[in-house]
Design an enzyme around this catalytic site. Structure first.
Site, mmCIF file in Angstrom:
data_model
loop_
_atom_site.group_PDB
_atom_site.id
_atom_site.type_symbol
_atom_site.label_atom_id
_atom_site.label_comp_id
_atom_site.label_asym_id
_atom_site.label_seq_id
_atom_site.Cartn_x
_atom_site.Cartn_y
_atom_site.Cartn_z
ATOM 1 N N ARG A 149 0.841 -1.191 0.000
ATOM 2 C CA ARG A 149 0.000 0.000 0.000
ATOM 3 C C ARG A 149 0.882 1.250 0.000
ATOM 4 O O ARG A 149 2.025 1.210 0.473
ATOM 5 C CB ARG A 149 -0.910 0.016 1.229
ATOM 6 C CG ARG A 149 -1.826 -1.203 1.351
ATOM 7 C CD ARG A 149 -2.576 -1.184 2.674
ATOM 8 N NE ARG A 149 -3.474 -2.318 2.819
ATOM 9 C CZ ARG A 149 -3.132 -3.488 3.375
ATOM 10 N NH1 ARG A 149 -1.886 -3.663 3.839
ATOM 11 N NH2 ARG A 149 -4.008 -4.468 3.476
ATOM 12 N N LYS A 173 -1.427 -2.987 8.196
ATOM 13 C CA LYS A 173 -2.516 -2.542 9.055
ATOM 14 C C LYS A 173 -2.510 -3.307 10.371
ATOM 15 O O LYS A 173 -2.198 -4.490 10.410
ATOM 16 C CB LYS A 173 -3.858 -2.744 8.353
ATOM 17 C CG LYS A 173 -4.075 -1.830 7.142
ATOM 18 C CD LYS A 173 -5.442 -2.057 6.536
ATOM 19 C CE LYS A 173 -5.717 -1.102 5.392
ATOM 20 N NZ LYS A 173 -7.065 -1.323 4.800
ATOM 21 N N HIS A 247 -3.750 3.029 -5.499
ATOM 22 C CA HIS A 247 -3.899 1.586 -5.321
ATOM 23 C C HIS A 247 -3.754 0.807 -6.634
ATOM 24 O O HIS A 247 -3.733 -0.422 -6.612
ATOM 25 C CB HIS A 247 -5.274 1.293 -4.705
ATOM 26 C CG HIS A 247 -5.187 0.744 -3.312
ATOM 27 N ND1 HIS A 247 -4.314 1.228 -2.366
ATOM 28 C CD2 HIS A 247 -5.855 -0.279 -2.695
ATOM 29 C CE1 HIS A 247 -4.471 0.550 -1.240
ATOM 30 N NE2 HIS A 247 -5.380 -0.369 -1.419
ATOM 31 N N ARG A 250 -0.946 -1.659 -6.891
ATOM 32 C CA ARG A 250 -1.227 -2.809 -6.019
ATOM 33 C C ARG A 250 -2.192 -3.759 -6.730
ATOM 34 O O ARG A 250 -2.007 -4.981 -6.707
ATOM 35 C CB ARG A 250 -1.817 -2.304 -4.700
ATOM 36 C CG ARG A 250 -2.191 -3.387 -3.683
ATOM 37 C CD ARG A 250 -2.536 -2.702 -2.361
ATOM 38 N NE ARG A 250 -3.214 -3.556 -1.413
ATOM 39 C CZ ARG A 250 -2.611 -4.381 -0.563
ATOM 40 N NH1 ARG A 250 -1.288 -4.493 -0.587
ATOM 41 N NH2 ARG A 250 -3.300 -5.109 0.298
ATOM 42 N N HIS A 273 -3.460 -9.394 3.274
ATOM 43 C CA HIS A 273 -4.896 -9.500 3.548
ATOM 44 C C HIS A 273 -5.139 -10.500 4.672
ATOM 45 O O HIS A 273 -4.593 -11.602 4.652
ATOM 46 C CB HIS A 273 -5.649 -9.972 2.300
ATOM 47 C CG HIS A 273 -5.822 -8.915 1.263
ATOM 48 N ND1 HIS A 273 -6.060 -9.190 -0.067
ATOM 49 C CD2 HIS A 273 -5.786 -7.550 1.356
ATOM 50 C CE1 HIS A 273 -6.155 -8.053 -0.744
ATOM 51 N NE2 HIS A 273 -5.998 -7.055 0.097
ATOM 52 N N TYR A 282 -9.399 -10.054 -6.915
ATOM 53 C CA TYR A 282 -8.390 -9.930 -7.964
ATOM 54 C C TYR A 282 -8.375 -11.114 -8.928
ATOM 55 O O TYR A 282 -7.525 -11.185 -9.808
ATOM 56 C CB TYR A 282 -6.995 -9.797 -7.342
ATOM 57 C CG TYR A 282 -6.812 -8.531 -6.552
ATOM 58 C CD1 TYR A 282 -6.678 -7.306 -7.191
ATOM 59 C CD2 TYR A 282 -6.779 -8.559 -5.159
ATOM 60 C CE1 TYR A 282 -6.515 -6.138 -6.468
ATOM 61 C CE2 TYR A 282 -6.615 -7.394 -4.427
ATOM 62 C CZ TYR A 282 -6.484 -6.191 -5.088
ATOM 63 O OH TYR A 282 -6.331 -5.038 -4.374
#
Length: 305
Positions: A149, A173, A247, A250, A273, A282
């Site tokens: 990111r 994150k 993004h 990515r 993720h 994706y």
């Protein structure tokens, strides 16, 4: 400070200290709750404990009437549900009125990505004879090579890079960390930038920028907004007809890996993720890739002599 403001402040502190959420995530939660507080004031609701399920329905109806998308409304409901969960835990309310609220079903959006020809053009527009051009090239190569990111890229420090093993420690994150490899193109771009361009940019800044990999023209750490501006300008040079967002590289990273046969679990780990469902978006492939697969494998794709 009103009682409502005090409780919101307590929740924000909880997100910062206990949940360790990013500033961007906390900003989204704060905006949703403050908007709901304004709704409460208009409705004459004095405290969070007075909010009923019927009040939440009125709030949602107004949100739809404002033309907000289902995705936006879903995020707001999720934030308010978390807020009330916190208030329940602290015994500040007796029930969570948002618990019975159904989240709006969201449209599945196929992420936009760049084709290889578009990428090749994008990688040729930076003037790598200048410090900023070297930096921009390193940004492009690293974003595409790792799928990280933009916020993760901006927080990178020199100690996170292992150029002997061509890996980077990404701080994701919720304080989750992951190691991601990168290839020779990213390696070369980083070496050029670190040994030349970055040193020149660093000389313009202050000590606080010492540890950060990517610096702006004043020698300060590069921000998300700065990277967004850089990507927009580079895309304008590459092609005035295409629009790139932070993004997109990515998305392109994930799409190209899956199109070339990478397994979903590996891509999930590389992207950081927590849920496989986030990665499954994706699994779309380009029309060219679909046609190639069809023509190669379907028994009656074409007549054989």
């Amino acid at each position: 400070m009103t009682n409502k403001q005090r409780l919101v402040h307590l929740f924000i502190e909880y997100l910062q200290i206990e949940k360790n959420y990013s500033a961007l995530t906390i900003s989204g939660y704060t905006e949703a709750i403050e908007e709901f507080v304004r709704f409460m004031n208009v409705q004459g609701i004095d405290g969070f404990e007075e909010v009923s399920y019927q009040d939440t329905r009125i709030y949602l109806t107004e949100a739809y009437e404002k033309g907000l998308t289902r995705r936006t409304i879903s995020k707001k409901v999720s934030a308010l549900r978390s807020f009330y969960k916190f208030l329940l835990r602290e015994q500040l309310v007796k029930e969570n009125p948002f618990l019975l609220v159904s989240l709006p079903k969201q449209d599945k959006r196929i992420p936009s990505f760049l084709y290889e020809e578009e990428l090749k053009e994008l990688f040729t527009v930076s003037d790598v004879s200048t410090p900023l051009g070297q930096r921009n090239q390193a940004i492009l190569e690293l974003l595409y090579a790792t799928g990280m990111r933009v916020s993760e890229l901006c927080s990178l420090k020199e100690s996170d890079l292992d150029l002997s093993m061509d890996t980077v420690l990404v701080h994701g994150k919720g304080s989750k960390q992951r190691y991601v490899p990168f290839g020779s193109y990213a390696h070369e771009a980083l070496i050029t930038y670190l040994e030349d361009g970055r040193l020149k940019l660093k000389a313009k800044g202050k000590d606080r920028a010492d540890a950060y990999v990517f610096l702006n023209q004043r020698g300060a750490p590069l921000t998300d907004r700065g990277v967004r501006f850089i990507l927009t300008e580079l895309m304008k040079k590459a092609s005035g007809t295409l629009h790139i967002h932070p993004h997109m590289l990515r998305h392109t990273f994930a799409t190209h890996l899956l199109n070339e046969g990478a397994d979903l679990r590996s891509v999930q780990e590389l992207l950081g993720h927590s849920n496989l469902s986030s990665t499954q978006v994706y699994t779309h492939v380009s029309k060219d890739s679909l046609r190639k697969t069809y023509m190669s494998h379907h028994p009656r794709a074409f007549k054989r002599s």
